[in-house]
Write an enzyme that holds these catalytic residues in place. Structure first.
Site, PDB file in Angstrom:
ATOM      1  N   LEU A 515       0.805  -1.218   0.000  1.00  0.00           N
ATOM      2  CA  LEU A 515       0.000   0.000   0.000  1.00  0.00           C
ATOM      3  C   LEU A 515       0.837   1.267   0.000  1.00  0.00           C
ATOM      4  CD1 LEU A 515      -2.733  -1.045   2.592  1.00  0.00           C
ATOM      5  CD2 LEU A 515      -2.974  -0.933   0.115  1.00  0.00           C
ATOM      6  N   VAL A 517       5.076   3.104   1.260  1.00  0.00           N
ATOM      7  CA  VAL A 517       6.385   2.995   1.902  1.00  0.00           C
ATOM      8  C   VAL A 517       6.645   4.283   2.648  1.00  0.00           C
ATOM      9  CG1 VAL A 517       8.851   2.628   1.582  1.00  0.00           C
ATOM     10  CG2 VAL A 517       7.219   1.501   0.057  1.00  0.00           C
ATOM     11  N   GLY A 518       7.039   4.174   3.918  1.00  0.00           N
ATOM     12  CA  GLY A 518       7.336   5.346   4.732  1.00  0.00           C
ATOM     13  C   GLY A 518       8.716   5.249   5.335  1.00  0.00           C
ATOM     14  N   PHE A 520       9.480   4.448   8.263  1.00  0.00           N
ATOM     15  CA  PHE A 520       9.573   3.300   9.159  1.00  0.00           C
ATOM     16  C   PHE A 520       9.722   2.001   8.399  1.00  0.00           C
ATOM     17  CE2 PHE A 520       5.454   1.885   7.894  1.00  0.00           C
ATOM     18  CZ  PHE A 520       4.823   3.055   7.509  1.00  0.00           C
ATOM     19  N   VAL A 523       3.980  -0.731   4.230  1.00  0.00           N
ATOM     20  CA  VAL A 523       2.618  -0.996   4.682  1.00  0.00           C
ATOM     21  C   VAL A 523       1.938  -1.882   3.650  1.00  0.00           C
ATOM     22  CG1 VAL A 523       0.431   0.008   5.389  1.00  0.00           C
ATOM     23  CG2 VAL A 523       2.551   1.257   5.788  1.00  0.00           C
ATOM     24  N   LYS A 537       1.697  -2.782   9.155  1.00  0.00           N
ATOM     25  CA  LYS A 537       2.802  -1.832   9.130  1.00  0.00           C
ATOM     26  C   LYS A 537       4.052  -2.544   9.631  1.00  0.00           C
ATOM     27  CE  LYS A 537       3.704   2.896  10.827  1.00  0.00           C
ATOM     28  NZ  LYS A 537       3.161   3.950  11.693  1.00  0.00           N
ATOM     29  N   ASP A 633       1.927  16.368  13.797  1.00  0.00           N
ATOM     30  CA  ASP A 633       2.065  16.082  12.369  1.00  0.00           C
ATOM     31  C   ASP A 633       0.693  16.047  11.704  1.00  0.00           C
ATOM     32  OD1 ASP A 633       3.517  15.700  10.093  1.00  0.00           O
ATOM     33  OD2 ASP A 633       3.738  13.538  10.335  1.00  0.00           O
TER      34      ASP A 633
END
Length: 847
Positions: A515, A517-518, A520, A523, A537, A633
């Site tokens: 879904l 990419v971050g 961390f 996902v 996650k 945030d």
């Protein structure tokens, strides 16, 4: 003969007049409110570069405070570089100058050092440390490690109080000294709050919260320019010695009178002498003429640099005949630059600001290059000026990694106090350790007699997973017979999943189920055994920043339950994995419904209901717990929508516990997302709930205008949505920039209330902003206005948004902000099982 002499005199007169007009043009634009020119240790005024420096003793607005008696040194030797260095003030102990500041904002702080011969002290070996209240300027500098005979340092510091204190600290049993000091106001527009960051390519906001040190200021192809030729007293040196290949560049010049300042570029940005000279492509002795002109500039590693490039097309005879690229280090900063298109004319100055954050430990140079655009048929490139300034680091230092607090000497009385405090803390820690040890023994004894199916509390997770510890504490799943979970009924902290269950749910982390990419990690969309869709996650062990946010999110979500906040289903802590599992949010982030996708546009009523839901979630964070929580945030990617378009606030990785009752703020490093950051938080590093309110104000404008918070490709005045939208709101013309899909479909009174609410949220100072409860009340009122309009509007009247026969009186702002309104408090007791996912689901670059 007489006629020839007369013609020569006329020509000479014209030259004098022209030169005089140029000098006036370059010197009359800015008058600094604060203008302190101090000759330290001198007993009389000193003239230097047509400026008068006053003695540091007896000055009405400058005071000198020293822990010991300062010493004056002087010399009339011909070897002294200039009259400004003929005297010095020597400090055997910590001493400081205090300057009265009449106008807050950026100031030049210029320091002059020359080790004068002194019979009692060897100034060449003196160790200099200079700090302000907030920044380290110099740390243990000594001329023994310096190749030059004198030292000149220039800083740009944002002063936010009514005084500036410069402290000089001797170290290593030495003395400190200084020859001259300048503290001079700088125009607000000279140093922006935002620039374009490289690697990754994104806006960089909050420069006002940093100190800057001038490292290079180059006049390309032109001579040395001193304070006499610059409206702001700057010095510009010739660029030749920094050219990688001297023959690759050719000097060009025109009369400074040819330069035509337009728009935001004024002589304060750079004098016309800078734009009247340039380096263009020469003969680099290479077969291919598509080469770059490159300047190689030594810099200090591990610092970020502010880079400003100056351009002015003084070589073209017609428009659109010069197209080139700009490179900073290995990054392409500007592509296909056509100056005549940007400025609509020739001989018009243009500049661009960047933040180069690619200076690593093994890189001690910064390179800047211009070269032809390979996509164009035109061979050519130009550069007129270059400025490079070092940006203070995380320790708020421009010299080393030690923060200001560690450099200040500790007085004896302070040492005694610190000793008492340290002793008390040590005793308290010892007592707490003993109590904790006894508690652990008791818990361990009880756990041996506990039943196998008994639940456990959520323990602080290690940085990386511990499969043995967590597996031992797992219980047998009644459904599958594997070590899988602690039921939601027996614990408020979620279900424990085995890694195998996560693998099955995500089809072994199939890329087709990815879904987003971050920072961390990744996902994935997953499906549990009972058919429930979830978002998984998966933390990246190599991402320390992501794991820190990961842990914060666990700690926050374990304490929070609300209909408009995401809720945690469970977690996995096996095989060195750290995984969180959330319910899948069918409609994803709010941003995907505003722009960047082909999804149908939201109606005005839907947008209001979504904003109200998000406001309820934030209001609960600020007021619903024993101690407030600041999200830090808030943005449209962190507001998620379930299948019914119910809004929920997500991503608590940056969240922070708010101030206690006896505090007004939390002092912390600045974190957040570009475009949404509270400017006051950025300036002062003081976090409050009102910082979330500001970010939410940006969200409101994003919802109305359906464009990103920051868009660097737009004209300068439109880049920041908060600033751009506020100019229209203050003119009462917010409808001119709203989403075209809403035109003719919004009740004017509802729009007016919405705009007023956003404007209050975006106030410069937190004290002027409403609370989230007040924001919520006003949004609910805007929704009521819209619903009333829709209910009473005549069906056949599609040309207007007014309510026929019922004029809507604008709500009195003096009573619109009501404290203690029951705005959404009933929601707090609703079912805690809510849909959830992450802000990064459709944002592949993450935070």
């Amino acid at each position: 003969m007489v006629k020839m002499k007369l013609v020569k005199c006329v020509h000479l007169l014209l030259v004098v007049v022209l030169f005089g007009s140029m000098v006036l043009e370059s010197s009359a634009s800015f008058v600094p409110v604060d203008n302190y020119l101090i000759a330290c240790g001198s007993s009389q005024n000193v003239e230097f570069l047509r400026q008068i420096y006053a003695p540091d003793s007896g000055h009405s607005s400058v005071s000198l405070k020293s822990q010991g008696n300062s010493i004056v040194a002087s010399s009339n030797s011909s070897t002294v570089p200039s009259p400004l260095y003929q005297s010095a003030r020597i400090f055997p102990a910590t001493s400081s100058y205090k300057f009265d500041i009449k106008r807050e904002g950026r100031h030049w702080v210029r320091l002059y050092f020359y080790p004068l011969p002194d019979p009692g002290h060897d100034l060449t070996s003196a160790s200099l440390t200079v700090i302000t209240e907030n920044f380290v300027l110099l740390n243990n500098f000594t001329f023994q490690n310096y190749n030059g005979s004198y030292l000149f340092k220039e800083y740009a510091i944002n002063v936010t109080s009514d005084n500036l204190i410069l402290t000089f600290i001797p170290s290593n049993d030495s003395v400190a000294f200084v020859n001259a000091i300048e503290v001079v106001s700088v125009p607000d527009e000279l140093v922006p709050d935002q620039a374009l960051a490289l690697t990754p390519f994104a806006p960089f906001s909050g420069l006002s919260g940093y100190a800057l040190e001038t490292v290079y200021r180059l006049n390309m192809g032109g001579p040395l320019l001193t304070a006499q030729n610059d409206t702001l007293g700057r010095t510009w040196e010739n660029d030749k010695k920094y050219l990688h290949v001297n023959s690759s560049a050719v000097n060009v010049s025109v009369s400074p009178a040819n330069i035509k300042y337009k728009g935001a570029v004024t002589p304060d940005i750079a004098p016309n002498w800078i734009y009247a000279t340039a380096e263009t492509m020469g003969d680099a002795n290479v077969p291919n003429m598509m080469f770059n002109i490159t300047w190689v500039l030594p810099v200090e590693p591990n610092f970020t640099y502010f880079v400003r490039v100056h351009f002015c097309d003084i070589v073209s005879s017609s428009l659109n005949s010069l197209v080139f690229n700009l490179y900073i280090n290995s990054d392409i900063a500007l592509q296909s630059v056509d100056l005549s298109t940007l400025t609509s004319d020739l001989d018009v100055p243009y500049y661009k600001d960047f933040v180069s954050n690619s200076s690593a430990a093994d890189s001690d140079t910064l390179t800047v290059s211009v070269g032809p655009d390979t996509k164009a048929d035109i061979t050519g490139a130009i550069m007129n000026g270059l400025e490079i300034m070092k940006i203070s680091n995380e320790a708020r230092s421009l010299d080393g990694l030690l923060p200001v607090e560690t450099l200040l000497p500790v007085s004896p009385s302070r040492k005694n106090k610190i000793g008492i405090i340290v002793g008390s803390v040590a005793a308290a820690l010892a007592a707490l350790t003993f109590i904790y040890f006894c508690y652990c023994c008791l818990v361990s004894r009880r756990s041996k007699t506990a039943q196998q199916g008994q639940g456990h509390t959520w323990l602080p997770l290690p940085l990386y997973g511990n499969s043995q510890t967590m597996t031992k504490m797992s219980t047998m799943s009644q459904k599958s017979g594997t070590a899988s979970c602690i039921s939601l009924a027996s614990s408020n902290f979620g279900r424990f999943f085995t890694f195998q269950e996560i693998m099955d749910a995500t089809n072994k982390f199939d890329e087709s189920s990815l879904l987003g990419v971050g920072g961390f990690g990744r996902v994935y969309k997953g499906t549990l055994e009972d058919g429930t869709d979830v978002a998984v996650k998966r933390g990246n062990p190599r991402s320390e920043q992501g794991l820190a946010e990961f842990r914060t999110e666990i700690e926050m979500l374990s304490k929070l339950r609300h209909r408009h906040l995401v809720s945690l289903i469970g977690y996995c802590d096996e095989r060195s994995e750290m995984i969180l599992v959330y319910e899948f949010m069918a409609n994803g982030p709010l941003r995907s419904h505003l722009y960047g996708t082909d999804l149908p546009p939201l109606s005005w009523k839907q947008r209001l209901e979504i904003c109200i839901g998000a406001a309820r979630g934030l209001h609960y964070l600020h007021t619903g717990a024993a101690q407030s929580i600041i999200h830090r945030d808030v943005k449209t990617t962190n507001i998620l929508l379930d299948e019914n378009f119910v809004a929920k606030v997500a991503d608590f990785g940056l969240s922070k516990t708010g101030p206690s009752l006896d505090q007004t703020h939390v002092s912390t490093a600045v974190k957040g997302s570009f475009g949404y950051l509270d400017p006051e938080y950025f300036r002062r590093q003081q976090l409050t709930e009102k910082s979330d309110v500001y970010s939410f104000g940006v969200v409101l404008m994003e919802v109305l205008c359906t464009r990103p918070a920051l868009n660097p490709v737009l004209p300068r005045e439109q880049v920041n949505i908060a600033e751009w939208a506020m100019t229209w709101q203050k003119k009462g013309m917010l409808d001119q920039i709203m989403d075209p899909n809403l035109v003719g479909k919004v009740n004017p009174s509802s729009l007016k209330k919405f705009g007023e609410t956003a404007e209050k949220c975006l106030a410069d100072h937190g004290v002027d902003r409403p609370s989230m409860g007040d924001v919520l009340w006003n949004l609910e009122y805007a929704l009521q206005l819209e619903e009333t309009s829709s209910a009473l509007m005549e069906p056949e009247d599609n040309s207007t948004n007014h309510i026929p026969g019922i004029p809507l009186t604008p709500f009195d702002n003096s009573i619109s902000m009501v404290d203690g309104v029951t705005s959404g408090t009933d929601e707090d007791a609703e079912d805690a099982a809510t849909s959830a996912v992450f802000s990064q689901l459709v944002n592949p670059r993450g935070r």
